[in-house]
Write a protein that holds these residues in place. Structure first.
Motif, PDB file in Angstrom:
ATOM      1  N   GLY A 132      -3.891  18.687  47.517  1.00 15.61           N
ATOM      2  CA  GLY A 132      -5.293  18.748  48.086  1.00 15.61           C
ATOM      3  C   GLY A 132      -5.477  17.853  49.412  1.00 15.61           C
ATOM      4  O   GLY A 132      -4.863  18.037  50.456  1.00 15.61           O
ATOM      5  N   ASN A 133      -6.068  16.758  49.178  1.00 12.60           N
ATOM      6  CA  ASN A 133      -6.312  15.551  50.318  1.00 12.60           C
ATOM      7  C   ASN A 133      -5.152  14.504  50.327  1.00 12.60           C
ATOM      8  O   ASN A 133      -5.318  13.844  49.081  1.00 12.60           O
ATOM      9  N   PRO A 134      -4.443  14.197  51.076  1.00 12.78           N
ATOM     10  CA  PRO A 134      -3.429  13.146  50.951  1.00 12.78           C
ATOM     11  C   PRO A 134      -3.926  11.860  50.947  1.00 12.78           C
ATOM     12  O   PRO A 134      -3.360  10.593  50.936  1.00 12.78           O
ATOM     13  N   ASP A 135      -5.181  11.581  51.545  1.00 16.92           N
ATOM     14  CA  ASP A 135      -6.082  10.368  51.829  1.00 16.92           C
ATOM     15  C   ASP A 135      -6.731   9.574  50.503  1.00 16.92           C
ATOM     16  O   ASP A 135      -7.247  10.776  49.775  1.00 16.92           O
ATOM     17  N   SER A 180      -5.568  21.347  44.755  1.00 20.81           N
ATOM     18  CA  SER A 180      -5.521  20.651  43.723  1.00 20.81           C
ATOM     19  C   SER A 180      -6.152  20.862  42.180  1.00 20.81           C
ATOM     20  O   SER A 180      -7.241  21.107  42.458  1.00 20.81           O
ATOM     21  N   ALA A 181      -5.204  20.936  41.309  1.00 13.47           N
ATOM     22  CA  ALA A 181      -5.486  21.399  39.907  1.00 13.47           C
ATOM     23  C   ALA A 181      -5.239  20.128  38.787  1.00 13.47           C
ATOM     24  O   ALA A 181      -5.100  20.634  37.859  1.00 13.47           O
ATOM     25  N   VAL A 182      -5.286  18.885  39.361  1.00 10.93           N
ATOM     26  CA  VAL A 182      -5.047  17.883  38.406  1.00 10.93           C
ATOM     27  C   VAL A 182      -5.792  16.683  38.701  1.00 10.93           C
ATOM     28  O   VAL A 182      -6.493  16.404  39.918  1.00 10.93           O
ATOM     29  N   LEU A 183      -5.964  15.882  37.709  1.00  7.31           N
ATOM     30  CA  LEU A 183      -6.746  14.413  37.807  1.00  7.31           C
ATOM     31  C   LEU A 183      -5.928  13.441  37.230  1.00  7.31           C
ATOM     32  O   LEU A 183      -5.600  13.302  35.941  1.00  7.31           O
ATOM     33  N   PHE A 184      -5.089  12.818  37.975  1.00 11.05           N
ATOM     34  CA  PHE A 184      -4.068  11.903  37.413  1.00 11.05           C
ATOM     35  C   PHE A 184      -4.287  10.492  38.036  1.00 11.05           C
ATOM     36  O   PHE A 184      -4.646  10.182  39.135  1.00 11.05           O
ATOM     37  N   THR A 461      -7.359  31.219  47.389  1.00 11.62           N
ATOM     38  CA  THR A 461      -7.699  30.636  46.052  1.00 11.62           C
ATOM     39  C   THR A 461      -7.730  29.005  46.459  1.00 11.62           C
ATOM     40  O   THR A 461      -8.050  28.568  45.274  1.00 11.62           O
ATOM     41  N   SER A 462      -7.739  28.585  47.312  1.00 11.40           N
ATOM     42  CA  SER A 462      -8.054  27.343  47.643  1.00 11.40           C
ATOM     43  C   SER A 462      -9.423  26.956  47.229  1.00 11.40           C
ATOM     44  O   SER A 462     -10.545  27.623  47.766  1.00 11.40           O
ATOM     45  N   GLY A 463      -9.692  25.896  46.585  1.00 17.26           N
ATOM     46  CA  GLY A 463     -11.127  25.635  45.840  1.00 17.26           C
ATOM     47  C   GLY A 463     -11.762  26.473  44.701  1.00 17.26           C
ATOM     48  O   GLY A 463     -12.605  26.502  44.283  1.00 17.26           O
ATOM     49  N   ILE A 464     -10.741  27.465  44.317  1.00 18.63           N
ATOM     50  CA  ILE A 464     -11.043  28.352  43.225  1.00 18.63           C
ATOM     51  C   ILE A 464     -11.356  27.734  41.951  1.00 18.63           C
ATOM     52  O   ILE A 464     -11.026  26.737  41.765  1.00 18.63           O
ATOM     53  N   THR A 465     -12.433  28.169  41.308  1.00 17.03           N
ATOM     54  CA  THR A 465     -12.586  27.730  39.803  1.00 17.03           C
ATOM     55  C   THR A 465     -12.721  28.866  39.012  1.00 17.03           C
ATOM     56  O   THR A 465     -12.704  30.038  39.354  1.00 17.03           O
ATOM     57  N   GLY A 466     -12.949  28.575  37.622  1.00 15.69           N
ATOM     58  CA  GLY A 466     -13.190  29.632  36.657  1.00 15.69           C
ATOM     59  C   GLY A 466     -14.572  30.391  36.768  1.00 15.69           C
ATOM     60  O   GLY A 466     -14.524  31.710  36.296  1.00 15.69           O
ATOM     61  N   THR A 467     -15.392  30.205  37.736  1.00 16.03           N
ATOM     62  CA  THR A 467     -16.483  30.936  37.954  1.00 16.03           C
ATOM     63  C   THR A 467     -16.714  31.514  39.304  1.00 16.03           C
ATOM     64  O   THR A 467     -17.494  32.056  39.673  1.00 16.03           O
TER      65      THR A 467
END
Length: 474
Positions: A132-135, A180-184, A461-467
Motif C-alpha cells: 500500500g503506502n511505503p511511508d 494492502s490486506a494486512v495489519l502487521f 480492486t485497490s481499496g476494495i472491501t467486503g461491502t
C-alpha cells in the motif's frame, strides 16, 4: 458469470455505528490532513517550506487525541492500548514531531489474545501499509475480528497458530485505500523492534472480494467451465471470506513448520527472489493439501465443506491474479503463480486450446499436491547443502517448468556465476543476487495476453472491501 451479484455481508452493528460516529469522522479527517506534512519516516519538519506550523500540527494532533479518547469507551477490551496510544501521540508532539515511536502502544495491543468473532478494534499507529503506502504515515483503522467456532476448533486441535488474527474492515484512512490486506506489527514506527512479534492481522474481506472480482473476470475471459460449488464461491462474499480465513490460517503457520522454513518477510531480498516465491508457494500448497484432507472428511462438518472451497481459492488466486498483479521486478508471488500454472499444464491437468482454458478437476488436486511434494523435497535436501548450492538447486527446479530470460546468467549454470571470485560468503551472496535479472522469469505468452485483459479489473480492486459493489468495481 458476467452478471455477478454480491451477496451482502451484514457488518457488526456496533462497528457500523462507530464508522459513522462523529468522533471517528473527526479522527479520520485529522489524520488525512496531517498526512501530507509527514516525511517518509513519519516525522514532520516544521521548518521546511510549505510545512505546517507547530500550532497547526498541534491542533490536528489534539483532534486525533480527543477523538481517540472519546471513542475509547466503545472498546473497553482495548483500554490499555488506547491509553498507550494517547500517551505516544503526546510524546510525539512533545518531541517536536520527530520520528514517531509507538513501541509502548504496540506492546499494549494484543489482539491475538482476544480472538472473539465480531470483536471490534480501533487501531491508530504511524506505519507503512504493505502493498500500500511505503511511508510511515499516521493511520487509523476500524476493524472486526473473524473467529467462527469451527475455525477456533481447527486452530485448537489441528492447525495451532496463536498469533493469527483474521479481520475485516469497517473503515480506514488513506494508507489502506490501497492493495494492502494486512495489519502487521513489523510496519509500525518504533524506537526498537520488540524481541518477538505476537500477532499478525489479515483482512479476509479484502482478500475475498479481490479474489471474487479477478477470478470471475478470468473465468469469463478464458471461457473456463467451473463446477457449481466453485461458481457459488465466486458469488458469495461471506463464503469467500470464511474460505480465506482457513487458507490463511494454514498458510501462516506453515512458515514456521516443515524442513528449512525461513522468514518470508525479509523483503530486502537477501536471497534471490525465487526463494521467496517458492516459500510462499510452499505455504499455499501445504494449505491446499490440508484442504484436500478436510474435504475427504465429508460435508457433514463446516471444515469439511470448506476444504473444497480452499482448493478453488488457491488455484484461482494463484493462477489468475498473482502472475498478472504488480510489477515484474522481483515479483515472487507472481513467480509462484506462474510456476503452479506451468506445472499443471505440463502434467496435463489443464489445457489452453481454441482460446479456452480447460481444467481437469479430477486430476488438478493430485497434480497440485505433486508440486508441493517437489518443493518439500527441495527443502529437505537443502538441509545438507550450502546456501548458494540450495539457491542453484531451487533455480533448477523453477527453470524445469518456467523459461528463464534469454539473457539470464543464472540460466547458464554454475560456471557462469562468480563463485570463484569471492572469498567471503557475504560478498559472494551479494554478487549472486546482483546477477539475478529484475524479471528473471518473464511472463509466458499466455500470461502476457491475460495480463492485458485483466488489467482493468485488477486496478479496480485497490481499496476494495467486503461491502464493495463488485459490478461497479469491474
Amino acid at each position: 458469470m458476467k452478471n455477478l451479484s454480491q451477496t451482502p455481508v451484514v457488518a457488526d452493528k456496533a462497528a457500523a455505528e462507530i464508522a459513522g460516529h462523529p468522533a471517528w469522522i473527526r479522527l479520520k479527517a485529522a489524520v488525512e490532513e496531517l498526512r501530507p506534512f509527514q516525511a517518509k519516516d513519519g516525522s514532520i519538519d516544521l521548518n521546511s517550506r510549505g510545512a505546517t506550523t507547530r500550532d497547526e500540527a498541534d491542533a490536528l494532533l489534539a483532534t486525533v487525541v480527543d477523538a481517540t479518547r472519546e471513542l475509547a469507551p466503545l472498546f473497553p477490551h482495548d483500554a490499555a492500548y488506547l491509553d498507550a496510544v494517547i500517551a505516544d501521540l503526546g510524546r510525539w508532539a512533545d518531541s517536536g514531531y520527530a520520528v514517531p515511536d509507538f513501541l509502548d502502544s504496540l506492546l499494549a495491543f494484543q489482539p491475538a489474545g482476544q480472538r472473539e468473532d465480531g470483536l471490534g478494534h480501533l487501531v491508530v499507529f504511524p506505519m507503512y501499509t504493505q502493498n500500500g503506502n511505503p511511508d510511515r504515515n499516521l493511520e487509523a483503522v476500524l476493524l472486526n475480528v473473524v473467529w467462527p467456532d469451527w475455525l477456533a476448533e481447527l486452530e485448537r486441535t489441528r492447525f495451532d497458530n496463536p498469533m493469527f488474527v483474521p479481520i475485516t474492515f469497517s473503515d480506514f484512512t488513506a494508507g489502506y485505500d490501497t492493495n494492502s490486506a494486512v495489519l502487521f506489527p513489523e510496519t509500525v514506527a518504533v524506537r526498537k523492534a520488540p524481541e518477538r512479534f505476537t500477532w499478525g492481522g489479515i483482512f479476509c474481506d479484502r482478500e475475498a472480494a479481490r479474489f471474487r472480482a479477478v477470478s470471475t473476470a478470468a473465468v469469463d475471459t478464458l471461457g473456463l467451465e467451473i463446477p457449481a460449488d466453485a461458481a457459488t464461491l465466486l458469488e458469495d462474499q461471506e463464503l469467500a471470506q470464511q474460505t480465506f480465513v482457513l487458507w490463511d490460517l494454514v498458510h501462516d503457520r506453515t512458515h514456521s513448520h516443515g524442513d528449512l522454513p525461513f522468514d518470508p518477510f525479509m523483503i530486502k531480498q537477501r536471497s534471490p527472489f525465487w526463494m521467496y516465491g517458492l516459500e510462499e508457494l510452499r505455504c499455499d500448497l501445504t494449505a491446499f493439501k490440508a484442504a484436500v484432507e478436510l474435504e475427504a472428511e465429508g460435508p457433514e462438518t463446516a471444515s469439511g465443506r470448506m476444504g473444497r472451497n480452499v482448493q478453488y481459492a488457491i488455484l484461482f488466486d494463484r493462477m489468475f491474479r498473482f502472475p498478472v498483479s504488480g510489477g515484474r521486478v522481483r515479483n515472487y508471488d507472481g513467480l509462484g503463480g506462474q510456476l503452479l500454472f506451468a506445472y499443471l499444464h505440463k502434467h496435463d491437468a489443464l489445457r489452453w486450446t481454441d482460446n479456452r482454458l480447460r481444467i481437469d478437476w479430477k486430476r488438478a488436486a493430485t497434480v497440485t499436491t505433486d508440486l508441493c511434494t517437489e518443493i518439500e523435497t527441495l527443502y529437505r535436501d537443502g538441509i545438507d547443502r550450502p546456501k548458494t548450492a540450495h539457491w542453484l538447486a531451487a533455480y533448477q527446479l523453477v527453470s524445469r517448468y518456467l523459461t528463464p530470460h534469454p539473457a539470464s546468467t543464472w540460466a547458464k549454470g554454475a560456471d557462469a556465476l562468480p563463485f570463484a571470485e569471492y572469498n567471503d560468503s557475504k560478498s559472494l551472496n551479494k554478487a549472486l543476487c546482483d546477477a539475478v535479472l529484475p524479471d528473471e522469469f518473464p511472463l509466458s505468452m499466455f500470461f502476457e495476453a491475460l495480463s492485458k485483459k485483466l488489467s482493468g479489473v485488477i486496478a479496480s480492486t485497490s481499496g476494495i472491501t467486503g461491502t464493495t459493489d463488485l459490478g461497479a468495481a469491474a
